[in-house]
Design a protein around this motif. Structure first.
Motif, PDB file in Angstrom:
ATOM      1  N   ARG A 134     -17.721  17.083 -43.212  1.00  0.00           N
ATOM      2  CA  ARG A 134     -16.426  17.500 -42.668  1.00  0.00           C
ATOM      3  C   ARG A 134     -15.653  18.370 -43.643  1.00  0.00           C
ATOM      4  N   ASP A 135     -15.664  18.036 -44.916  1.00  0.00           N
ATOM      5  CA  ASP A 135     -14.979  18.868 -45.903  1.00  0.00           C
ATOM      6  C   ASP A 135     -15.538  20.278 -45.917  1.00  0.00           C
ATOM      7  N   ALA A 136     -16.876  20.385 -45.897  1.00  0.00           N
ATOM      8  CA  ALA A 136     -17.518  21.700 -45.946  1.00  0.00           C
ATOM      9  C   ALA A 136     -17.156  22.526 -44.718  1.00  0.00           C
ATOM     10  N   LEU A 137     -17.221  21.912 -43.543  1.00  0.00           N
ATOM     11  CA  LEU A 137     -16.934  22.639 -42.312  1.00  0.00           C
ATOM     12  C   LEU A 137     -15.473  23.067 -42.235  1.00  0.00           C
ATOM     13  N   HIS A 138     -14.562  22.176 -42.522  1.00  0.00           N
ATOM     14  CA  HIS A 138     -13.141  22.487 -42.388  1.00  0.00           C
ATOM     15  C   HIS A 138     -12.668  23.478 -43.449  1.00  0.00           C
ATOM     16  N   SER A 139     -13.233  23.403 -44.635  1.00  0.00           N
ATOM     17  CA  SER A 139     -12.820  24.331 -45.693  1.00  0.00           C
ATOM     18  C   SER A 139     -13.196  25.760 -45.328  1.00  0.00           C
ATOM     19  N   LEU A 140     -14.367  25.953 -44.767  1.00  0.00           N
ATOM     20  CA  LEU A 140     -14.777  27.289 -44.319  1.00  0.00           C
ATOM     21  C   LEU A 140     -13.781  27.835 -43.304  1.00  0.00           C
ATOM     22  N   ALA A 141     -13.447  27.034 -42.300  1.00  0.00           N
ATOM     23  CA  ALA A 141     -12.536  27.493 -41.252  1.00  0.00           C
ATOM     24  C   ALA A 141     -11.145  27.781 -41.803  1.00  0.00           C
ATOM     25  N   ARG A 142     -10.660  26.929 -42.705  1.00  0.00           N
ATOM     26  CA  ARG A 142      -9.324  27.119 -43.266  1.00  0.00           C
ATOM     27  C   ARG A 142      -9.243  28.403 -44.079  1.00  0.00           C
ATOM     28  N   ALA A 143     -10.240  28.653 -44.900  1.00  0.00           N
ATOM     29  CA  ALA A 143     -10.222  29.847 -45.739  1.00  0.00           C
ATOM     30  C   ALA A 143     -10.300  31.110 -44.890  1.00  0.00           C
ATOM     31  N   GLN A 144     -11.209  31.120 -43.936  1.00  0.00           N
ATOM     32  CA  GLN A 144     -11.391  32.315 -43.114  1.00  0.00           C
ATOM     33  C   GLN A 144     -10.136  32.671 -42.340  1.00  0.00           C
ATOM     34  N   VAL A 145      -9.536  31.666 -41.709  1.00  0.00           N
ATOM     35  CA  VAL A 145      -8.450  31.966 -40.791  1.00  0.00           C
ATOM     36  C   VAL A 145      -7.185  32.416 -41.513  1.00  0.00           C
ATOM     37  N   CYS A 146      -7.054  32.096 -42.782  1.00  0.00           N
ATOM     38  CA  CYS A 146      -5.896  32.570 -43.543  1.00  0.00           C
ATOM     39  C   CYS A 146      -6.078  33.998 -44.042  1.00  0.00           C
ATOM     40  N   LEU A 147      -7.310  34.459 -44.138  1.00  0.00           N
ATOM     41  CA  LEU A 147      -7.586  35.735 -44.797  1.00  0.00           C
ATOM     42  C   LEU A 147      -8.082  36.836 -43.876  1.00  0.00           C
ATOM     43  N   VAL A 148      -8.552  36.494 -42.690  1.00  0.00           N
ATOM     44  CA  VAL A 148      -9.378  37.427 -41.934  1.00  0.00           C
ATOM     45  C   VAL A 148      -8.593  38.509 -41.194  1.00  0.00           C
ATOM     46  N   TRP A 149      -7.306  38.296 -40.914  1.00  0.00           N
ATOM     47  CA  TRP A 149      -6.643  39.135 -39.910  1.00  0.00           C
ATOM     48  C   TRP A 149      -6.485  40.583 -40.331  1.00  0.00           C
ATOM     49  N   LYS A 191     -13.097  41.072 -47.089  1.00  0.00           N
ATOM     50  CA  LYS A 191     -13.927  40.777 -48.261  1.00  0.00           C
ATOM     51  C   LYS A 191     -13.105  40.850 -49.551  1.00  0.00           C
ATOM     52  N   PHE A 192     -12.230  41.844 -49.627  1.00  0.00           N
ATOM     53  CA  PHE A 192     -11.380  41.950 -50.811  1.00  0.00           C
ATOM     54  C   PHE A 192     -10.420  40.772 -50.883  1.00  0.00           C
ATOM     55  N   ASN A 193      -9.831  40.396 -49.737  1.00  0.00           N
ATOM     56  CA  ASN A 193      -8.919  39.256 -49.723  1.00  0.00           C
ATOM     57  C   ASN A 193      -9.622  37.980 -50.180  1.00  0.00           C
ATOM     58  N   THR A 194     -10.874  37.833 -49.762  1.00  0.00           N
ATOM     59  CA  THR A 194     -11.654  36.670 -50.170  1.00  0.00           C
ATOM     60  C   THR A 194     -11.867  36.669 -51.680  1.00  0.00           C
ATOM     61  N   PHE A 195     -12.262  37.829 -52.203  1.00  0.00           N
ATOM     62  CA  PHE A 195     -12.469  37.957 -53.652  1.00  0.00           C
ATOM     63  C   PHE A 195     -11.183  37.674 -54.414  1.00  0.00           C
ATOM     64  N   LEU A 196     -10.076  38.260 -53.979  1.00  0.00           N
ATOM     65  CA  LEU A 196      -8.803  38.102 -54.678  1.00  0.00           C
ATOM     66  C   LEU A 196      -8.311  36.657 -54.613  1.00  0.00           C
ATOM     67  N   SER A 197      -8.458  36.023 -53.441  1.00  0.00           N
ATOM     68  CA  SER A 197      -7.974  34.649 -53.307  1.00  0.00           C
ATOM     69  C   SER A 197      -8.742  33.699 -54.220  1.00  0.00           C
ATOM     70  N   LYS A 198     -10.049  33.926 -54.366  1.00  0.00           N
ATOM     71  CA  LYS A 198     -10.836  33.087 -55.284  1.00  0.00           C
ATOM     72  C   LYS A 198     -10.410  33.313 -56.727  1.00  0.00           C
ATOM     73  N   LEU A 199      -9.962  34.538 -57.014  1.00  0.00           N
ATOM     74  CA  LEU A 199      -9.567  34.885 -58.377  1.00  0.00           C
ATOM     75  C   LEU A 199      -8.271  34.201 -58.775  1.00  0.00           C
ATOM     76  N   VAL A 200      -7.342  34.072 -57.828  1.00  0.00           N
ATOM     77  CA  VAL A 200      -5.997  33.604 -58.182  1.00  0.00           C
ATOM     78  C   VAL A 200      -5.687  32.188 -57.712  1.00  0.00           C
ATOM     79  N   SER A 201      -6.543  31.602 -56.857  1.00  0.00           N
ATOM     80  CA  SER A 201      -6.204  30.306 -56.274  1.00  0.00           C
ATOM     81  C   SER A 201      -7.358  29.322 -56.434  1.00  0.00           C
ATOM     82  N   SER A 202      -7.087  28.192 -57.076  1.00  0.00           N
ATOM     83  CA  SER A 202      -8.108  27.151 -57.212  1.00  0.00           C
ATOM     84  C   SER A 202      -8.429  26.526 -55.854  1.00  0.00           C
ATOM     85  N   ASP A 203      -7.441  26.471 -54.954  1.00  0.00           N
ATOM     86  CA  ASP A 203      -7.694  25.927 -53.617  1.00  0.00           C
ATOM     87  C   ASP A 203      -8.714  26.779 -52.875  1.00  0.00           C
TER      88      ASP A 203
END
Length: 523
Positions: free
Chosen positions: A232-247, A253-265
């Protein structure tokens, strides 16, 4: 000198690109979208506006985005949710955007979030979708339900054993449960049920989450090393990350890279995304090995490999893994949400629970533990209760985006220019007072008789048209058997009559937990 000019020049370019240009395009208004009100002050200028609305869904216990969108749609049939994105309301718009024969296609959301191979849910090309649906339709056909009922019944029996283990003495009338008696998390165990069920139906694997009481399962990296993940953690984390960044599609792809760079969450969420892929890969690889060894099972995987006549489909390995992934994803999460939601509404409405229980008791023997599907599949009030719960709390609140054809397209009373993202939220559609009067009231009676059939035109819990959910029959089977079995065997109580769940709002509505007191009924 140059050391000053270079950063100033870069800053100027970024300022023009991210500030001046979007504002200029907004006021230029080539598509005449400024006439539509926006969901927030900046949504018409930048996709950051809608990204912010999704982000709030994970920082608040209330349904900010869906409720705000619904309030706006009470006044306006069209709401601007992005520079090139419109949200609609109304039955005609459902038909125009999602109905059979619509020229609208899935929009770029599905393309930018897809893996190396598309699956049935994210493939955009209509011909390719038709090919995939033909391959899978035999697996999800209604006639297969009876072949799979024994798998669902086994999981229902395991769910009931977990309830038995948590059962306490009956609750005294007029009192609230002692906190120590709130031993059973209905949310967690309904998810264990749906995961175990879809794994058995889909790939003939016994994951055993209901028996163990946890969702750890094995995963395999591409180099062959093994590890364990929490499903459940794996599935929900994927959905949470995508839906905040995708629009902001071009920047995903850049938003994904940047978010990993600046956010531990976000780093943690993306790590769990890889864990999900490892878990799916391991399931698919093991099932393929069994298939190649000559094992034959009447399951989803077998339908991927060949048709009923034995003709091979010759799918790429990547496509097989992708289809197993969406099956494990959609086949587990939304059904579990529907299961916990309907029990929540029944416990909040004892009169409705009493009426449902009387209907079930009339056809189920007192000593029957797992309710046979054949006895309850046509019970009108049971189906009405399930539909009303799906209406008022649709598991998927994400507005499934579609793209208008290049030449433009008439949606309801509006002509919409080509290549525009258009969508309808199920949360909004299910609160259309013209279709569902007194929409905020949980009222299963509205679904009974001829009037209930009329409501289907505004009901999109499983989407609609050719891209509607192929697994809805399986979902109804699981929901029907489990709910009938539970209400027949047990009494349950929330912590108090006014208890409210904590809910996260992303692509889906995730109730975090629902602890209940359980005790056996005196039959």
């Amino acid at each position: 000198m140059y050391s000053i000019l270079v950063p100033v020049g870069v800053a100027s370019i970024l300022f023009v690109y991210f500030i001046i240009s979007p504002v200029f395009i907004y006021f230029q208004d080539r598509k005449n979208f400024r006439k539509y009100p926006s969901i927030n002050a900046i949504a018409g200028i930048t996709d950051l506006g809608f990204m912010y609305e999704y982000y709030k869904g994970f920082t608040s216990k209330s349904l900010n985005r869906s409720k705000r969108l619904n309030e706006l749609h009470k006044i306006h049939p069209v709401i601007r949710i992005g520079p090139n994105s419109l949200s609609f309301s109304g039955v005609q718009a459902i038909k125009d955007i999602y109905g059979h024969g619509t020229p609208c296609t899935k929009d770029a959301f599905y393309e930018v979030t897809a893996g190396t191979h598309s699956h049935l849910a994210d493939v955009i090309d209509k011909a390719e979708h038709a090919r995939k649906r033909k391959v899978l339709s035999s697996a999800y056909a209604l006639k297969n339900l009876e072949d799979w009922e024994f798998k669902v019944a086994e999981k229902a029996d395991q769910f009931l054993k977990a309830c038995d283990a948590a059962a306490t003495a009956p609750l005294k009338a007029g009192t609230n449960p002692d906190p120590s008696d709130l031993k059973f998390d209905y949310r967690k165990y309904s998810n264990f049920f749906s995961i175990d069920a879809i794994a058995d139906i889909g790939i003939s694997e016994k994951l055993g989450m209901l028996v163990r009481g946890d969702d750890t399962c094995s995963a395999e990296r591409m180099d062959g090393t093994m590890h364990e993940v929490h499903f459940r953690d794996a599935l929900h984390s994927l959905a949470r990350a995508q839906v905040c960044l995708v629009w902001a599609y071009p920047w995903y792809k850049f938003n994904t890279f940047l978010s990993k760079l600046v956010s531990s969450d976000f780093r943690r969420m993306m790590h769990l995304d890889r864990c999900w892929n490892d878990m799916v890969y391991h399931r698919a690889r093991k099932r393929m090995a069994r298939y190649e060894a000559g094992e034959s099972h009447d399951d989803f995987f077998q339908a991927l490999m060949h048709d009923k006549s034995g003709q091979d489909h010759n799918l790429d390995w990547g496509e097989i893994v992708a289809e197993v992934s969406i099956m494990m994803n959609a086949g587990s999460d939304t059904t579990a949400m529907a299961m916990v939601n309907v029990m929540y509404y029944l416990l909040k409405h004892p009169d409705i629970l009493k009426k449902l229980r009387e209907e079930v008791d009339a056809v189920v023997d007192a000593d029957e533990v797992v309710t046979p599907y054949d006895k309850v599949k046509h019970l009108p009030y049971l189906q009405a209760v399930l539909n009303e719960s799906l209406r008022i709390s649709p598991p998927v609140v994400f507005s499934l985006p579609r793209k208008t054809p290049a030449e433009g397209y008439q949606i309801s009373s509006e002509f919409i220019p080509g290549n525009t993202s258009v969508s309808i939220s199920a949360y909004v559609a299910h609160r259309d007072e013209e279709v569902f009067p007194d929409a905020e009231t949980f009222n299963p009676d509205r679904w009974l008789g001829d009037k209930g059939r009329e409501l289907q035109r505004g009901f999109i819990a499983f989407s609609a048209g050719a891209r509607g959910c192929i697994g809805r029959n399986i979902s109804y089977l699981e929901q029907t058997v489990l709910l009938a079995s539970v209400v027949h065997r047990y009494e349950m109580a929330l912590a108090s009559p006014d208890w409210e769940p904590e809910v996260l709002e992303g692509t889906n509505l995730w109730m975090k937990e629902m602890p209940v007191k359980v005790w056996l009924r005196q039959m």
